[in-house]
Design a protein around this motif. Structure first.
Motif, PDB file in Angstrom:
ATOM      1  N   GLN A 173       0.852  -1.185   0.000  1.00 32.87           N
ATOM      2  CA  GLN A 173       0.000   0.000   0.000  1.00 32.87           C
ATOM      3  C   GLN A 173       0.884   1.230   0.000  1.00 32.87           C
ATOM      4  O   GLN A 173       1.692   1.429   0.914  1.00 32.87           O
ATOM      5  CB  GLN A 173      -0.898  -0.003   1.232  1.00 32.87           C
ATOM      6  CG  GLN A 173      -1.817   1.196   1.346  1.00 32.87           C
ATOM      7  CD  GLN A 173      -2.912   1.163   0.295  1.00 32.87           C
ATOM      8  OE1 GLN A 173      -3.746   0.267   0.265  1.00 32.87           O
ATOM      9  NE2 GLN A 173      -2.909   2.144  -0.592  1.00 32.87           N
ATOM     10  N   GLU A 176      -0.330   6.778  -3.071  1.00 31.78           N
ATOM     11  CA  GLU A 176      -1.213   7.040  -4.202  1.00 31.78           C
ATOM     12  C   GLU A 176      -1.694   5.780  -4.915  1.00 31.78           C
ATOM     13  O   GLU A 176      -2.480   5.870  -5.853  1.00 31.78           O
ATOM     14  CB  GLU A 176      -0.496   7.932  -5.225  1.00 31.78           C
ATOM     15  CG  GLU A 176       0.001   9.256  -4.664  1.00 31.78           C
ATOM     16  CD  GLU A 176      -1.128  10.138  -4.157  1.00 31.78           C
ATOM     17  OE1 GLU A 176      -2.254  10.005  -4.686  1.00 31.78           O
ATOM     18  OE2 GLU A 176      -0.888  10.935  -3.230  1.00 31.78           O
ATOM     19  N   SER A 177      -1.220   4.607  -4.500  1.00 29.93           N
ATOM     20  CA  SER A 177      -1.576   3.396  -5.236  1.00 29.93           C
ATOM     21  C   SER A 177      -1.446   2.164  -4.350  1.00 29.93           C
ATOM     22  O   SER A 177      -0.905   2.218  -3.246  1.00 29.93           O
ATOM     23  CB  SER A 177      -0.672   3.228  -6.464  1.00 29.93           C
ATOM     24  OG  SER A 177       0.677   3.012  -6.061  1.00 29.93           O
ATOM     25  N   ASP A 179      -0.220  -1.954  -4.965  1.00 30.44           N
ATOM     26  CA  ASP A 179       0.391  -2.894  -5.902  1.00 30.44           C
ATOM     27  C   ASP A 179       0.239  -4.319  -5.388  1.00 30.44           C
ATOM     28  O   ASP A 179       0.563  -4.602  -4.223  1.00 30.44           O
ATOM     29  CB  ASP A 179       1.885  -2.602  -6.086  1.00 30.44           C
ATOM     30  CG  ASP A 179       2.138  -1.285  -6.803  1.00 30.44           C
ATOM     31  OD1 ASP A 179       1.203  -0.777  -7.440  1.00 30.44           O
ATOM     32  OD2 ASP A 179       3.266  -0.771  -6.711  1.00 30.44           O
ATOM     33  N   ARG A 202      -1.582  -2.715 -10.524  1.00 28.90           N
ATOM     34  CA  ARG A 202      -1.476  -1.437  -9.814  1.00 28.90           C
ATOM     35  C   ARG A 202      -2.853  -0.783  -9.813  1.00 28.90           C
ATOM     36  O   ARG A 202      -3.459  -0.583 -10.871  1.00 28.90           O
ATOM     37  CB  ARG A 202      -0.439  -0.529 -10.469  1.00 28.90           C
ATOM     38  CG  ARG A 202      -0.418   0.895  -9.902  1.00 28.90           C
ATOM     39  CD  ARG A 202       0.885   1.594 -10.198  1.00 28.90           C
ATOM     40  NE  ARG A 202       1.981   0.994  -9.437  1.00 28.90           N
ATOM     41  CZ  ARG A 202       3.245   1.392  -9.542  1.00 28.90           C
ATOM     42  NH1 ARG A 202       3.580   2.361 -10.381  1.00 28.90           N
ATOM     43  NH2 ARG A 202       4.192   0.815  -8.814  1.00 28.90           N
ATOM     44  N   ILE A 204      -4.998   2.500  -8.865  1.00 26.67           N
ATOM     45  CA  ILE A 204      -5.012   3.934  -8.563  1.00 26.67           C
ATOM     46  C   ILE A 204      -6.455   4.390  -8.667  1.00 26.67           C
ATOM     47  O   ILE A 204      -7.037   4.408  -9.757  1.00 26.67           O
ATOM     48  CB  ILE A 204      -4.114   4.732  -9.521  1.00 26.67           C
ATOM     49  CG1 ILE A 204      -2.668   4.228  -9.454  1.00 26.67           C
ATOM     50  CG2 ILE A 204      -4.173   6.221  -9.191  1.00 26.67           C
ATOM     51  CD1 ILE A 204      -1.736   4.915 -10.436  1.00 26.67           C
ATOM     52  N   GLY A 205      -7.039   4.754  -7.538  1.00 24.23           N
ATOM     53  CA  GLY A 205      -8.451   5.111  -7.534  1.00 24.23           C
ATOM     54  C   GLY A 205      -9.297   3.913  -7.937  1.00 24.23           C
ATOM     55  O   GLY A 205      -9.231   2.853  -7.328  1.00 24.23           O
TER      56      GLY A 205
END
Length: 300
Positions: A173, A176-177, A179, A202, A204-205
């Protein structure tokens, strides 16, 4: 009021609300704090009875935690309606584990799933006969899922959720992302998209991007479990950021121009001396420790 307080207790234990939201609710009305304290006390009494029964099962029959006893606990808190909420707490309770900066820790869940926690990591989990759920709240974990787990396994971090089959995985964690790396085995995003061995997702949002992981990424995911950091031509600011996950006090780059220097090598996570020696030998970069232990990098 008692039902509302019991609902907050259940939500806090399940991790479905933030401590900040709870504090706002409790501070909004003095009666909220009183009601919550009463509910928490009732749950503590029930938990104490259950624990006593577990510890003395070989000496005498464990006290029955039935509806009548739960109702009695509810009366202690000021209302029988609390009993149902206490049962909900038991049904949704999570267990937790975390590591401090520079610490690593391993554990095995009831269903045989092995979890390794990297530095500064916090997780929670819940297992039953049907499935296991793991929440990565911060940091990084390695997961090893047996070939025949007791039930389905779901991994959640932020808004991301994956179903994991047997195999080994690495999850991290970031600010911004999120993985997820499949070292071997297979995984599936609930939003669609399957991952085989060597693939990384990945998030993102709301977007999930799946791609093959490069060799360095795979090596890095395996190496931290041995207390090592691996770099292959990354910029110094990236190298320092990775090291700082394990250090307190941290390394500081005093000259921004140094951030663009690229570096490769294998280093010990908790001891930056090899890194500092390599920087001085290869680039003439000087390091100075302050009184509090922080390390400052300057041009030679």
């Amino acid at each position: 009021m008692m039902e509302e307080a019991a609902g907050w207790l259940a939500a806090l234990d399940a991790g479905s609300v933030t401590p900040q939201a709870f504090e706002q609710w409790r501070a909004a009305d003095p009666r909220h704090a009183v009601a919550f304290a009463q509910v928490a006390h009732a749950f503590e009494q029930v938990e104490r009875l259950r624990t006593f029964g577990d510890r003395h099962a070989d000496l005498a029959p464990a006290p029955a935690i039935n509806r009548r006893r739960m109702l009695q606990a509810g009366v202690l808190a000021g209302g029988a309606s609390v009993a149902g909420a206490l049962l909900a707490v038991r049904a949704t309770a999570r267990e937790h584990a975390e590591t401090t900066v520079g610490e690593r820790r391993g554990l095995v869940l009831d269903d045989g799933i092995r979890i390794e926690l990297n530095t500064g990591t916090r997780i929670s989990w819940r297992t039953d006969k049907e499935r296991s759920r793991i929440w990565l709240e911060r940091g990084e974990i390695g997961l090893t899922v047996p070939a025949a787990p007791r039930g389905k396994l779901e991994l959640e971090a932020g808004g991301a959720r994956f179903r994991l089959g047997f195999g080994s995985f690495n999850a991290r964690q970031q600010p911004e992302s999120f993985d997820l790396l499949v070292l071997d085995g297979a995984a599936e995003s609930v939003r669609g998209g399957r991952l085989g061995a060597g693939a990384m997702a990945r998030v993102i949002g709301q977007d999930v991007a799946v791609r093959p992981a490069d060799t360095v990424t795979l090596d890095r995911a395996r190496s931290w479990k041995d207390g090592q950091l691996v770099f292959e031509g990354e910029s110094l600011d990236f190298v320092v950021a990775e090291f700082n996950r394990y250090l307190d006090p941290r390394i500081v780059i005093a000259d921004p121009a140094l951030s663009r220097i690229r570096l490769g090598g294998r280093f010990t996570t908790t001891d930056p001396n090899d890194l500092l020696a390599a920087l001085h030998a290869s680039f003439g970069i000087r390091s100075q420790r302050s009184a509090n232990g922080a390390i400052t990098l300057t041009a030679g």
